[in-house]
Design a protein around this motif. Structure first.
Motif, PDB file in Angstrom:
ATOM      1  N   GLY A   1     -14.199   8.447   6.640  1.00 50.75           N
ATOM      2  CA  GLY A   1     -14.246   9.427   5.930  1.00 50.75           C
ATOM      3  C   GLY A   1     -13.041  10.707   5.868  1.00 50.75           C
ATOM      4  O   GLY A   1     -12.226  10.957   5.022  1.00 50.75           O
ATOM      5  N   ASP A   2     -12.886  10.897   7.409  1.00 44.94           N
ATOM      6  CA  ASP A   2     -11.538  11.676   7.760  1.00 44.94           C
ATOM      7  C   ASP A   2     -10.342  10.912   7.116  1.00 44.94           C
ATOM      8  O   ASP A   2      -9.334  11.669   6.687  1.00 44.94           O
ATOM      9  N   ARG A   3     -10.197   9.638   7.224  1.00 42.87           N
ATOM     10  CA  ARG A   3      -8.886   8.948   6.882  1.00 42.87           C
ATOM     11  C   ARG A   3      -8.996   8.893   5.499  1.00 42.87           C
ATOM     12  O   ARG A   3      -7.726   9.426   4.791  1.00 42.87           O
ATOM     13  N   ASP A   4     -10.056   8.734   4.785  1.00 45.01           N
ATOM     14  CA  ASP A   4     -10.023   8.961   3.026  1.00 45.01           C
ATOM     15  C   ASP A   4      -9.432  10.467   2.777  1.00 45.01           C
ATOM     16  O   ASP A   4      -8.764  10.533   1.771  1.00 45.01           O
ATOM     17  N   ARG A   5     -10.118  11.439   3.384  1.00 43.43           N
ATOM     18  CA  ARG A   5      -9.696  12.810   2.917  1.00 43.43           C
ATOM     19  C   ARG A   5      -8.127  13.071   3.351  1.00 43.43           C
ATOM     20  O   ARG A   5      -7.672  13.616   2.438  1.00 43.43           O
ATOM     21  N   PHE A   6      -7.647  12.591   4.319  1.00 49.74           N
ATOM     22  CA  PHE A   6      -6.443  12.567   4.738  1.00 49.74           C
ATOM     23  C   PHE A   6      -5.451  12.048   3.455  1.00 49.74           C
ATOM     24  O   PHE A   6      -4.524  12.579   3.210  1.00 49.74           O
ATOM     25  N   ARG A   7      -5.840  10.855   3.201  1.00 52.96           N
ATOM     26  CA  ARG A   7      -5.010   9.918   2.341  1.00 52.96           C
ATOM     27  C   ARG A   7      -4.967  10.695   0.992  1.00 52.96           C
ATOM     28  O   ARG A   7      -4.100  10.772   0.396  1.00 52.96           O
ATOM     29  N   SER A   8      -6.227  11.269   0.219  1.00 50.83           N
ATOM     30  CA  SER A   8      -6.403  11.690  -0.961  1.00 50.83           C
ATOM     31  C   SER A   8      -5.852  12.957  -1.023  1.00 50.83           C
ATOM     32  O   SER A   8      -4.848  13.363  -1.923  1.00 50.83           O
ATOM     33  N   ALA A   9      -5.976  13.859  -0.013  1.00 54.09           N
ATOM     34  CA  ALA A   9      -5.326  15.340   0.124  1.00 54.09           C
ATOM     35  C   ALA A   9      -3.988  15.439   0.355  1.00 54.09           C
ATOM     36  O   ALA A   9      -3.183  16.170   0.263  1.00 54.09           O
ATOM     37  N   VAL A  10      -3.343  14.439   1.340  1.00 52.94           N
ATOM     38  CA  VAL A  10      -2.133  14.809   1.782  1.00 52.94           C
ATOM     39  C   VAL A  10      -0.942  13.682   1.520  1.00 52.94           C
ATOM     40  O   VAL A  10       0.045  13.754   0.886  1.00 52.94           O
ATOM     41  N   LEU A  11      -1.671  12.398   1.696  1.00 53.11           N
ATOM     42  CA  LEU A  11      -0.531  11.333   1.754  1.00 53.11           C
ATOM     43  C   LEU A  11      -0.282  10.789   0.315  1.00 53.11           C
ATOM     44  O   LEU A  11       0.766  10.617  -0.209  1.00 53.11           O
ATOM     45  N   ASP A  12      -1.446  10.821  -0.654  1.00 50.53           N
ATOM     46  CA  ASP A  12      -1.186  10.240  -2.043  1.00 50.53           C
ATOM     47  C   ASP A  12      -0.288  11.335  -2.878  1.00 50.53           C
ATOM     48  O   ASP A  12       0.630  10.738  -3.334  1.00 50.53           O
ATOM     49  N   PRO A  13      -0.370  12.421  -2.808  1.00 47.60           N
ATOM     50  CA  PRO A  13       0.625  13.578  -3.159  1.00 47.60           C
ATOM     51  C   PRO A  13       1.981  13.254  -2.754  1.00 47.60           C
ATOM     52  O   PRO A  13       3.057  13.344  -3.694  1.00 47.60           O
ATOM     53  N   PHE A  14       2.196  13.064  -1.383  1.00 47.07           N
ATOM     54  CA  PHE A  14       3.259  12.658  -0.823  1.00 47.07           C
ATOM     55  C   PHE A  14       4.062  11.539  -1.519  1.00 47.07           C
ATOM     56  O   PHE A  14       5.048  11.529  -1.868  1.00 47.07           O
ATOM     57  N   GLU A  15       3.332  10.600  -1.630  1.00 48.34           N
ATOM     58  CA  GLU A  15       3.666   9.169  -2.348  1.00 48.34           C
ATOM     59  C   GLU A  15       4.109   9.493  -3.721  1.00 48.34           C
ATOM     60  O   GLU A  15       5.356   8.987  -4.331  1.00 48.34           O
ATOM     61  N   ARG A  16       3.154  10.260  -4.598  1.00 54.52           N
ATOM     62  CA  ARG A  16       3.846  10.411  -5.964  1.00 54.52           C
ATOM     63  C   ARG A  16       5.008  11.340  -5.981  1.00 54.52           C
ATOM     64  O   ARG A  16       5.868  11.031  -7.004  1.00 54.52           O
ATOM     65  N   GLU A  17       5.194  12.325  -5.037  1.00 52.88           N
ATOM     66  CA  GLU A  17       6.347  13.127  -5.239  1.00 52.88           C
ATOM     67  C   GLU A  17       7.586  12.476  -4.881  1.00 52.88           C
ATOM     68  O   GLU A  17       8.812  12.623  -5.464  1.00 52.88           O
ATOM     69  N   HIS A  18       7.579  11.834  -3.518  1.00 58.63           N
ATOM     70  CA  HIS A  18       8.766  11.420  -3.278  1.00 58.63           C
ATOM     71  C   HIS A  18       9.202   9.839  -3.379  1.00 58.63           C
ATOM     72  O   HIS A  18      10.128   9.366  -2.998  1.00 58.63           O
ATOM     73  N   ARG A  19       8.133   9.021  -3.769  1.00 62.96           N
ATOM     74  CA  ARG A  19       8.084   7.611  -4.033  1.00 62.96           C
ATOM     75  C   ARG A  19       8.288   6.941  -2.730  1.00 62.96           C
ATOM     76  O   ARG A  19       9.399   6.065  -2.545  1.00 62.96           O
ATOM     77  N   ILE A  20       7.942   7.441  -1.716  1.00 60.94           N
ATOM     78  CA  ILE A  20       7.903   6.723  -0.373  1.00 60.94           C
ATOM     79  C   ILE A  20       6.444   6.303  -0.073  1.00 60.94           C
ATOM     80  O   ILE A  20       5.607   7.050   0.027  1.00 60.94           O
ATOM     81  N   ARG A  21       6.429   4.978   0.217  1.00 58.72           N
ATOM     82  CA  ARG A  21       5.090   4.380   0.545  1.00 58.72           C
ATOM     83  C   ARG A  21       4.724   4.748   2.166  1.00 58.72           C
ATOM     84  O   ARG A  21       5.687   4.556   2.901  1.00 58.72           O
ATOM     85  N   VAL A  22       3.359   5.109   2.360  1.00 57.72           N
ATOM     86  CA  VAL A  22       2.835   5.429   3.393  1.00 57.72           C
ATOM     87  C   VAL A  22       1.871   4.356   3.765  1.00 57.72           C
ATOM     88  O   VAL A  22       0.937   4.400   3.324  1.00 57.72           O
ATOM     89  N   ILE A  23       2.135   3.610   5.009  1.00 56.34           N
ATOM     90  CA  ILE A  23       1.541   2.675   5.665  1.00 56.34           C
ATOM     91  C   ILE A  23       0.661   3.474   6.712  1.00 56.34           C
ATOM     92  O   ILE A  23       1.137   3.648   7.816  1.00 56.34           O
ATOM     93  N   TYR A  24      -0.609   3.702   6.644  1.00 55.51           N
ATOM     94  CA  TYR A  24      -1.215   4.366   7.727  1.00 55.51           C
ATOM     95  C   TYR A  24      -2.239   3.382   8.645  1.00 55.51           C
ATOM     96  O   TYR A  24      -3.068   2.686   7.790  1.00 55.51           O
ATOM     97  N   GLN A  25      -2.259   3.708   9.869  1.00 53.11           N
ATOM     98  CA  GLN A  25      -2.869   2.909  10.513  1.00 53.11           C
ATOM     99  C   GLN A  25      -3.913   3.821  11.452  1.00 53.11           C
ATOM    100  O   GLN A  25      -3.449   4.721  12.104  1.00 53.11           O
ATOM    101  N   GLY A  26      -5.108   3.968  11.056  1.00 52.75           N
ATOM    102  CA  GLY A  26      -6.101   4.822  12.043  1.00 52.75           C
ATOM    103  C   GLY A  26      -6.858   4.053  12.915  1.00 52.75           C
ATOM    104  O   GLY A  26      -7.131   3.100  12.847  1.00 52.75           O
TER     105      GLY A  26
END
Length: 410
Positions: A43-68
Motif C-alpha cells: 500500500g505504501d508503494r501504491d500511495r507513492f505511485r499514485s500521489a507522486v510518481l504518476d503526476p510526474f510522468e504525466r507532466e514530464h513524460r518521463i517513465r519511472v521504473i520503481y523497485q520497492g
C-alpha cells in the motif's frame, strides 16, 4: 500484378503504418526513463505511485521504473558493486546515505532545490554538498492510545507491560521498533546533548546513561518474560493487531511513529497520542525533544531525468505522500484535523528540538548490530552488559564517517 501481390503489398504497408503510428505514440508518451529504488512496498508503494510518481510522468513524460524492497540496503549495495545503481534511491534515514556520499557515490543536489526550505538537520551539507532531500517525514517520541482513554491515564497504565503492543518483525530490518524505544528513552532521560554524542559515535555504548535507557525499556515492555517476548519477536510491526498470530490483542498503548495512525486499528480506536516522556521514568522536564525520521531521496546517476524527478520531489506544489519537512508547503495542507495539524507543527515548527532517529543516522554496520542487539536483549536481558560491550567494539572499529550533528531546533 496479381491479386495476391496486391494483398501482400497492402498488408506490408499497413504494418509499416502501424509501426510508424506506434513509434510516434511512444515518442510522444515518453521522453526518457528514470529508475528508482525505495523501501516502500504494498500500500505504501501504491500511495507513492499514485500521489507522486504518476503526476510526474504525466507532466514530464518521463517513465519511472520503481523497485520497492524491504531489503533495500542489500539490494542497493549489490547494485552499486555491480556498477548498475538506480538513478535515484529513497532511503529511510541519512546514515547509509552519508556513507555513500563520503565514498563519492552520490551526486550533489545543489541547484535542484532550495535547502533553506528545510531546517538544517533535514538537508545538511555532507561531503561538500547537499546530497539528499526529504520526501516524507515522520514524528516519533509518540505513545498512541485509544481515544476513549484519557491522556492523564496513560502514565498510570504504562507501568504494566501487558498494556503495551510490541511487534519487532520487519524482514531484513527486524528489531527497529526496539531501537526506536531505546533511543527515545535515552533522549528523554539524558537530554539531546547526550543523545547526540551517542548517535554520532562519541559516547560509548557502555556509558551508564545508555545502559539505563536499555533497562528502562526492558522494564516497561517486560523483557525476559517469555509470554511477552515470543509474540513480540514473531509479530510483524505493520499489522500487529490482526491475524491468528497477532502480537497484540487487548493492549492499549503503542510506541510508534506517525505512520501508525493510517492503520485500521488506530483509525477504529480514534487514536490519540501523548509525548513519550509521559511514560518514561525519570524523564527530564522542560521543553520537549522529539525523535524524527524521514525518507530521503538521493541521486546516484546524474541524468536529466533524475534531476527532473528530484526537482519534482522537492517542489512544494507536489502532493505529499505523508507529512513533509518542507516549510514552503502551506500549513493549510494539514488542516484536516487537530491531530494532523499538531503533528505538522511539531515537524516543521521553529524552536522545536528534533533529533534524527539514531539508528537511521548511524553507519550501516552500527545500525544492523543495534537491531540484532535489541532482539537478543528482549529474550535475554541478563546478557545486556555483554551486548553493550559488543556494540561498543563495533563503534570503535568503524572507519566510515558518522553523520554530523543529528539534533537541531531550526
Amino acid at each position: 500484378m496479381t491479386r495476391r501481390t496486391y494483398t501482400v503489398l497492402a498488408l506490408c504497408l499497413a504494418l509499416v503504418a502501424t509501426g510508424v503510428v506506434a513509434g510516434v505514440w511512444w515518442t510522444h508518451r515518453w521522453k526518457g526513463t528514470v529508475t528508482v529504488l525505495g523501501n516502500w512496498t504494498g500500500g505504501d508503494r501504491d500511495r507513492f505511485r499514485s500521489a507522486v510518481l504518476d503526476p510526474f510522468e504525466r507532466e514530464h513524460r518521463i517513465r519511472v521504473i520503481y523497485q520497492g524492497s524491504s531489503a533495500e540496503s542489500q539490494v542497493l549495495a549489490a547494485d552499486v558493486e555491480a556498477g548498475t545503481p538506480p538513478d535515484v534511491v529513497i532511503m529511510p534515514g541519512p546514515g547509509e546515505l552519508a556513507a555513500y556520499a563520503a565514498a563519492g557515490r552520490l551526486k550533489p543536489l545543489d541547484g535542484l532545490f532550495d535547502p533553506d526550505d528545510y531546517a538544517p538537520m533535514w538537508a545538511p551539507r555532507v561531503a561538500g554538498g547537499v546530497h539528499w532531500v526529504p520526501v516524507k517525514a515522520d514524528l516519533k517520541s509518540m505513545v498512541w492510545h485509544p481515544g476513549t482513554l484519557a491522556g492523564a491515564d496513560v502514565a498510570r497504565i504504562a507501568r504494566d507491560p501487558g498494556e503495551w503492543c510490541l511487534a519487532m518483525e520487519s524482514g531484513a530490518t527486524s528489531g527497529w521498533p526496539g531501537t526506536d524505544w531505546v533511543e527515545d528513552v535515552l533522549l528523554q532521560q539524558a537530554g539531546w546533548e547526550v543523545y547526540e554524542k551517542w548517535a554520532t559515535g562519541v559516547l560509548p555504548w557502555t556509558d551508564p546513561r545508555v545502559r539505563e535507557a536499555w533497562t528502562t525499556w526492558g522494564g516497561l515492555v517486560g523483557a525476559g518474560d517469555e509470554r511477552r517476548v515470543v509474540p513480540a519477536l514473531r509479530g510483524g510491526f505493520q499489522d500487529p493487531w490482526d491475524g491468528p498470530d497477532a502480537a497484540c490483542d487487548d493492549e492499549r498503548l503503542e510506541h510508534q511513529a506517525t505512520f501508525v495512525r493510517d492503520g485500521d486499528h488506530w483509525t477504529e480506536a480514534r487514536g490519540r497520542y501523548v509525548h513519550s516522556r509521559t511514560v518514561v521514568p525519570d524523564a527530564r522536564t522542560g521543553p520537549p525533544a522529539w525523535e524524527v525520521s524521514a525518507d530521503l531521496a538521493a541521486m546516484l546517476r546524474d541524468t536529466p531525468e533524475a534531476r527532473a524527478l528530484i526537482r519534482h520531489l522537492a517542489d512544494p506544489a507536489t502532493e505529499q505522500p505523508g507529512f513533509t519537512a518542507n516549510r514552503s508547503v502551506p500549513q493549510s495542507a494539514y488542516d484536516g484535523d487537530r491531530t494532523t495539524a499538531r503533528i505538522d507543527a511539531t515537524l516543521r515548527g521553529r524552536g522545536t528540538m528534533r533529533c534524527w532517529d539514531a539508528s537511521d543516522a548511524m553507519p550501516p554496520a552500527m545500525r544492523d548490530a543495534f537491531h540484532q542487539a535489541v532482539l537478543r536483549y528482549l529474550a535475554e536481558p541478563r546478557a545486556l552488559d555483554g551486548q553493550l560491550a559488543l556494540l561498543d567494539r563495533v563503534r570503535v572499529r568503524l572507519t566510515v564517517p558518522w553523520l554530523p550533528p543529528v539534533c537541531g531546533n531550526g
